[in-house]
Enzyme design. Structure first.
Site, PDB file in Angstrom:
ATOM      1  N   SER A  56       0.767  -1.064  -0.031  1.00 33.50           N
ATOM      2  CA  SER A  56       0.278  -0.060  -0.010  1.00 33.50           C
ATOM      3  C   SER A  56       0.611   1.319  -0.122  1.00 33.50           C
ATOM      4  O   SER A  56       1.978   1.103   0.388  1.00 33.50           O
ATOM      5  CB  SER A  56      -0.773   0.095   1.258  1.00 33.50           C
ATOM      6  N   GLN A  57       0.291   2.378  -0.505  1.00 35.99           N
ATOM      7  CA  GLN A  57       0.992   3.823  -0.506  1.00 35.99           C
ATOM      8  C   GLN A  57       1.236   4.224   0.927  1.00 35.99           C
ATOM      9  O   GLN A  57       0.533   3.953   1.876  1.00 35.99           O
ATOM     10  CB  GLN A  57      -0.116   4.640  -1.014  1.00 35.99           C
TER      11      GLN A  57
END
Ligand code: SAH
Length: 222
Positions: free
Chosen positions: A69-70
Site C-alpha cells: 500500500s501507499q
C-alpha cells in the site's frame, strides 16, 4: 529478488525522513505511527531493482498481482486503529509484511492472514530473516478471520472488501476497532467500526481510497 540481508544506509534513512515529513504534511498526526514508519526501512520490502521507488508516496507491485500500500494509506489506516502497546491486532492481507512490521514497532502483537500461498511462504520467511519473529503469519481466508486467537483489540483489512464480514465483527473485543476499506469497484470508502457491545456497533466513514480486491470469499460459498 528481495534481498534477504538488506542494508539500511544513511541515504535510505534520509529518503525515509523526507517521506515521513510529506506524510505529516498530508495530515497524519499520531507520532507513534510516524515513528514506526521512520524506523521500518520500506526499501527492504522491494525487489532490489526498484529501491528508488521505496520512498515515494505511492503503492508498488510486490508480485502475485498484489501491491504494497501507499505509505500515506498505511499511515492513515494505522492512525485510525489507535494502537496501544500490547494490543492484539489481526491483519487481513499480509502482502509484503510491511504493515505488520509497522504495527509490531508500535508494540502490537500481530496476527496476519494471507490468501495467496506464494506470498504467504515468501513473506513468512522474510519476516523471520528481518528479525520480526513475534509476527504470527497464517495462510488462510481473511473473510473468516482467525477464530483461534480471538478476540482482537483491533482488526485491519488491507484489501478492498465488498462488505463488512460478520465473522470479523464477532472476533473483535468490545470497545475494539475494525478498519476496513469497503467497496467493490475502483474506489473504496475507508470505514471504521467500533464494537460498543456484543450486539451494537458504531460505524464511521473516512474518505475514498483504492485497494486491490479481497480474493476468494470461501466463507460465503458455504
Ligand atoms: N498489508 C500489505 C498490503 C496488502 S495488499 C502490505 O503491507 O504489504 C492486499 C493483500 O491481501 C494481498 O497480498 C492479497 O493477496 C491479500 N488478500 C486478498 N484477499 C485476501 C483474503 N480473502 N484473505 C487474506 N488475504 C487476502
Amino acid at each position: 529478488m528481495i534481498d534477504p540481508h538488506p542494508i539500511d544506509s544513511y541515504r535510505h534513512q534520509g529518503l525515509r525522513n523526507l517521506l515521513i515529513r510529506s506524510i505529516r504534511q498530508k495530515g497524519i498526526t499520531d507520532e507513534s505511527v510516524l515513528m514506526a514508519m521512520e524506523k521500518v526501512p520500506r526499501h527492504f520490502f522491494f525487489d532490489s531493482s526498484f529501491l528508488e521507488s521505496a520512498y515515494e508516496d505511492k503503492p508498488f507491485p510486490i508480485g502475485a498481482g498484489q501491491t504494497i500500500s501507499q505509505p500515506y494509506t498505511v499511515a492513515f489506516q494505522t492512525e485510525l486503529l489507535r494502537i496501544s502497546k500490547g494490543e492484539k491486532v489481526l491483519e487481513i492481507g499480509t502482502g509484503s509484511g510491511y504493515q505488520a512490521c509497522i504495527l509490531t514497532e508500535m508494540g502490537a502483537r500481530v496476527f496476519t492472514i494471507e490468501r495467496q500461498k506464494t506470498l504467504f511462504d515468501r513473506t513468512s520467511k522474510f519476516l523471520v530473516q528481518l528479525g520480526y519473529t513475534t509476527i504470527k503469519t497464517f495462510y488462510g481466508d481473511g473473510y473468516k478471520g482467525l477464530e483461534a486467537f480471538a478476540p482482537y483489540d483491533k482488526i485491519i483489512v488491507t484489501a478492498a472488501a465488498p462488505y463488512i464480514p460478520d465473522l470479523l465483527l464477532d472476533q473483535l473485543r468490545v470497545d475494539g476497532i475494525l478498519v476496513i476499506p469497503v467497496g467493490e469497484f475502483d474506489i473504496q470508502i475507508m470505514t471504521t467500526v467500533r464494537k460498543i457491545s456484543p450486539e451494537s456497533f458504531e460505524k464511521k466513514e473516512h474518505g475514498a481510497f483504492r485497494f486491490v480486491p479481497m480474493l476468494g470469499d470461501r466463507a460465503k460459498e458455504k
